[in-house]
Design an enzyme around this catalytic site. Structure first.
Site, PDB file in Angstrom:
ATOM      1  N   GLN A 101      41.638   2.039   1.026  1.00  0.00           N
ATOM      2  CA  GLN A 101      41.210   1.899  -0.236  1.00  0.00           C
ATOM      3  C   GLN A 101      41.208   3.153  -0.966  1.00  0.00           C
ATOM      4  OE1 GLN A 101      38.614  -1.900  -0.997  1.00  0.00           O
ATOM      5  NE2 GLN A 101      37.940  -1.219   1.128  1.00  0.00           N
ATOM      6  N   HIS A 119      45.427   1.407  -3.133  1.00  0.00           N
ATOM      7  CA  HIS A 119      45.292   1.696  -4.569  1.00  0.00           C
ATOM      8  C   HIS A 119      45.953   2.946  -4.858  1.00  0.00           C
ATOM      9  CE1 HIS A 119      41.011  -0.202  -3.998  1.00  0.00           C
ATOM     10  NE2 HIS A 119      41.725  -1.259  -4.342  1.00  0.00           N
ATOM     11  N   SER A 220      31.910  -0.963   1.657  1.00  0.00           N
ATOM     12  CA  SER A 220      30.910  -2.004   1.219  1.00  0.00           C
ATOM     13  C   SER A 220      31.529  -3.189   0.836  1.00  0.00           C
ATOM     14  CB  SER A 220      30.092  -1.519   0.053  1.00  0.00           C
ATOM     15  OG  SER A 220      30.873  -1.521  -1.043  1.00  0.00           O
ATOM     16  N   GLY A 246      24.836   1.034   5.592  1.00  0.00           N
ATOM     17  CA  GLY A 246      24.323  -0.128   4.378  1.00  0.00           C
ATOM     18  C   GLY A 246      25.172  -1.540   4.261  1.00  0.00           C
ATOM     19  N   THR A 262      31.271   6.386   9.973  1.00  0.00           N
ATOM     20  CA  THR A 262      32.496   6.273  10.679  1.00  0.00           C
ATOM     21  C   THR A 262      32.903   7.634  11.428  1.00  0.00           C
ATOM     22  OG1 THR A 262      33.399   7.075   8.472  1.00  0.00           O
ATOM     23  CG2 THR A 262      33.283   4.751   8.794  1.00  0.00           C
TER      24      THR A 262
END
Length: 291
Positions: A101, A119, A220, A246, A262
Site C-alpha cells: 500500500q 496505490h 492497520s 497496535g 516489522t
C-alpha cells in the site's frame, strides 16, 4: 516481541507459499511518517482528497507547494531491515508476490521484484488527460524553476512525501500544466476518494489466490483497499498472519497476530525460514537510517 510468539509465526509460515501485504508501518522505520502511527496520532491531519485535487486549482497549488518541500527528504529515504527481509524471502523462492500500500518504492530499492504497488508510486507524475508521464525528480526541478526561492521554506515531512506548511504561503505557488496537452498533472498515486484501478485489484487477488498463507506486515488495515485482501484470504480459508504495532482491522480474522516492529520481526522471520543469518550490515544500516 516474545520469542515463543515468533516461533509460532515461523511454524505457521514454514513450508508454505507466502503472499505479503505491507503498509506504512514498514516504512516508518525509514523515516517516512504515516497517517495513523505513533507520531501522527497526536496531531490531526486530513489527507488530500481526489475530488478536491481535480476540481480546485487552489488545492492543487497547496498540494504541490507542500510536496515540493517534502519530496527531497522523501526521495532520500532508504530501505530498513524489514524491506531487506522481504526481499530475502523472495530471493529464497518463498514469496508468491508482495502487495504494498506504500508509494515510496523502498521494496524495490531493497531488492524485491515481485511487487504490486496497489496505490501507485510518487516517483512518477502523470497527466490526467493524456496520460503523459514525468519523472518526479525532473518535475521537482520544474517546480523549483517556476517558484524561485521556494526551497528555502522550512517544513516538517508529512505522510506520502507531503510537508506541513501554512496555507497562506501556498496561494502564489505556480503549478505547471501538462507540456503535451495542458491537462492537470497529478502524482501517479491513488488519492483518498479515488478508486484503485480494477486490473490492479485483480492482479493482487491472483497473488492471494496463488499463495497458501497471507502475511500482513505494518498495516492497520484501516483502509478497505488493503483490508479486502484479508477478507479474500479468510473467504478462501487461508491462514492470516499479522505483524504490526497496535491493533488492526483484521485482528478478528487473524490466525496469528504478533505485536512488533516489522524492522525487528521480519529479519528474524527471514533468517528462520531461509536458514541463513540475516546480513548484519542491513540491520545496522537500516536501524541507523531509521534513527
Amino acid at each position: 516481541m516474545h520469542p515463543e510468539r515468533l516461533q509460532q509465526l515461523v511454524d505457521l509460515l514454514r513450508g508454505r507459499r507466502l503472499a505479503v501485504l505491507t503498509g506504512a508501518g514498514c516504512s516508518t522505520e525509514s523515516g517516512i511518517p504515516d497517517y495513523r502511527g505513533e507520531g501522527t496520532r497526536r496531531r490531526a491531519r486530513n489527507p488530500i482528497q481526489y475530488r478536491a485535487f481535480v476540481t480546485d486549482a487552489a488545492v492543487r497549488a497547496r498540494y504541490w507547494a507542500r510536496s515540493t518541500l517534502g519530496w527531497p527528504r522523501f526521495a532520500k529515504a532508504r530501505p530498513n531491515p524489514g524491506h531487506y527481509a522481504l526481499a530475502r524471502l523472495e530471493q529464497a523462492g518463498l514469496l508468491v508476490g508482495l502487495i504494498t500500500q506504500n508509494v515510496d518504492r523502498l521494496h524495490h530499492r531493497a531488492g524485491s521484484r515481485r511487487v504490486l504497488e496497489l496505490h501507485g508510486s510518487l516517483a512518477t507524475v502523470r497527466c490526467l488527460t493524456c496520460g503523459h508521464a514525468i519523472d518526479r525528480d525532473a518535475f521537482q526541478q520544474w517546480l523549483l524553476e517556476l517558484n524561485p526561492g521556494w526551497s528555502a521554506h522550512a517544513a516538517e515531512l508529512a505522510p506520502d512525501g507531503d510537508a506541513d506548511l501554512p496555507d497562506e504561503l501556498t496561494t502564489r505557488f505556480r503549478v505547471p500544466d501538462c507540456p503535451r496537452c495542458g491537462g492537470i498533472l497529478k502524482p501517479d498515486v491513488v488519492f483518498f476518494g479515488e478508486n484503485v484501478p480494477r486490473e490492479r485489484v485483480e492482479a493482487a487477488r491472483r497473488i492471494v489466490a496463488a499463495a497458501d498463507v497471507l502475511l500482513v506486515a505494518g498495516s492497520s488495515l484501516a483502509v478497505y483497499s488493503g483490508y479486502r485482501f484479508v477478507l479474500e484470504a479468510a473467504r478462501q480459508r487461508k491462514p492470516i498472519a499479522l505483524v504490526n504495532l497496535g491493533p488492526t482491522r483484521g485482528d478478528a480474522l487473524a490466525t496469528l497476530r504478533l505485536e512488533g516492529r516489522t524492522g525487528e520481526v521480519l529479519p528474524r522471520l527471514a533468517a528462520a525460514l531461509t536458514g541463513r543469518a540475516f546480513p548484519e550490515r542491513h540491520v545496522t544500516e537500516g536501524l541507523r537510517r531509521a534513527g
